[in-house]
Design an enzyme around this catalytic site. Structure first.
Site, short mmCIF file in Angstrom:
data_model
loop_
_atom_site.label_atom_id
_atom_site.label_comp_id
_atom_site.label_asym_id
_atom_site.label_seq_id
_atom_site.Cartn_x
_atom_site.Cartn_y
_atom_site.Cartn_z
N ASN A 33 0.87 -1.18 0.00
CA ASN A 33 0.00 0.00 0.00
C ASN A 33 0.90 1.23 0.00
O ASN A 33 1.47 1.58 1.03
CB ASN A 33 -0.89 -0.02 1.26
N LYS A 63 0.08 4.18 -0.31
CA LYS A 63 -0.62 5.37 0.21
C LYS A 63 -0.42 6.55 -0.75
O LYS A 63 -0.35 6.34 -1.95
CB LYS A 63 -0.14 5.70 1.63
N HIS A 114 -9.62 0.80 4.87
CA HIS A 114 -8.33 1.04 5.53
C HIS A 114 -8.56 2.01 6.69
O HIS A 114 -9.40 2.91 6.60
CB HIS A 114 -7.33 1.63 4.52
N GLU A 144 -7.10 4.51 7.71
CA GLU A 144 -6.98 5.94 7.40
C GLU A 144 -8.26 6.45 6.73
O GLU A 144 -8.66 7.60 6.91
CB GLU A 144 -5.73 6.19 6.53
N GLU A 157 -5.36 -5.02 10.73
CA GLU A 157 -4.38 -3.95 10.90
C GLU A 157 -4.71 -3.16 12.16
O GLU A 157 -5.56 -2.25 12.12
CB GLU A 157 -4.43 -3.00 9.70
N GLY A 179 2.00 2.53 10.64
CA GLY A 179 2.88 3.67 10.44
C GLY A 179 3.55 4.16 11.72
O GLY A 179 4.14 5.24 11.74
N SER A 206 3.24 -1.86 10.47
CA SER A 206 4.69 -1.77 10.70
C SER A 206 5.42 -3.09 10.46
O SER A 206 6.38 -3.42 11.17
CB SER A 206 4.99 -1.23 12.10
#
Ligand code: PEP
Length: 299
Positions: A57, A59, A143, A145, A215, A221, A260
């Site tokens: 990904n 991003k 996701h 985010e 996740e 991140g 991560s």
């Protein structure tokens, strides 16, 4: 190899309605002929349990020049890896560029998001059919985010999952708890609700045509990875929730871990019995690190 021209049959139905000639199994059978036979992009009942999947990904990172250099460093580094389906989800404007760069390789392209709508006056939105038309095989949905920064609810994510299936994309459903939810002992409840929303929308048979990525939000991140035992515990919970509806489908649906993952921790995570691969953010922007993660995913 990865020359997939999808049949687009989903342009006139109302939101939430399946096109009459939609045949998920046939579409997936068509796709899988073009991919490595060991790869997971197969109907759930034909998927080898041992196949692994690693998805990058990117991003909102990249440029035409950067993407060219990253892929040209990545492809030789992946040489010799077997039994791992690898996919890259670049930012939308670069889907075609990356698709072309991956031409004649078994790597697939995916999207990071899609609209829950089929078509119409929805300025700025991109439909699943458009992504399939560009050669996308996978689409991330939900996701964290998207959930936290763009207000995507469990219900909206479920509609996006259904929209991806309508377009014959493989939806990758992202689920995960925040650190507060974990500390409050609510991890399973949160994951359970995220799964239930999709189960209610499409049912177990269709859910099993996709992929689930666990996740933990606190690991994305941040450099803080779930321990292999923490990740395995949630993956096992997910598998059990699905098994209550259909044990065979639950055994085969790929469950990815994301948060991560890096070259140093990937192998231990992938050793866990219910972890079938990874969804990789930051480390996927480094060819050597991403290749090492893909290598660690070999069964
Ligand atoms: C992600 O964005 O899905 C992700 C897992 O990111 P990172 O690997 O950087 O934590």
């Amino acid at each position: 190899m990865n020359q997939f021209t999808p049949r687009i049959t989903c342009d006139h139905q109302a939101p939430g309605e399946w096109p009459r000639d939609f045949d998920c199994r046939q579409a997936y059978a068509e796709q899988q002929e073009l991919l490595d036979p060991a790869f997971v992009n197969l109907p759930a009942d034909r998927r080898p349990v041992s196949a692994r999947l690693v998805i990058a990904n990117w991003k909102m990172h990249g440029s035409r020049a950067h993407n060219t250099s990253l892929i040209s460093n990545l492809l030789p580094a992946l040489h010799g890896i077997e039994g791992v389906q690898i996919a890259i989800c670049p930012p939308l404007p670069y889907v075609t560029q990356v698709h072309d760069l991956l031409n004649d390789t078994p790597l697939a392209v995916g999207a990071q998001n899609l609209s829950e709508r089929t078509q119409g006056a929805f300025t700025g939105e991109v439909s699943g059919a458009m992504l399939a038309d560009l050669g996308c095989i996978f689409a991330l949905v939900g996701h964290s985010e998207r959930r936290s920064l763009y207000g995507e609810t469990d219900a909206l994510v479920a509609m996006k999952f259904e929209a991806a299936l309508r377009a014959k994309l493989v939806p990758v459903l992202c689920v995960g708890e925040t650190i507060h939810q974990r500390r409050a002992g609510n991890t399973n409840a949160v994951i359970g609700a995220q799964l239930r929303a999709v189960l209610q929308q499409v049912g177990i048979a269709q859910l099993a045509q996709g992929v689930i990525a666990y996740e933990p939000v606190w690991a994305i991140g941040t450099g803080e990875t779930a321990s292999p035992a923490q990740a395995q515990a949630v993956h096992s919970y997910i598998r059990k929730q699905l098994a209550a509806h259909d044990a065979a489908a639950a055994a085969r649906i790929p469950l990815l871990y994301g948060g991560s993952v890096n070259a140093a921790n990937a192998a231990q995570l992938f050793e866990q019995s219910d972890i079938d691969g990874g969804l990789i953010g930051g480390a996927s922007l480094d060819a050597a690190a991403f290749a090492a993660i893909c290598k660690a995913a070999q069964a």
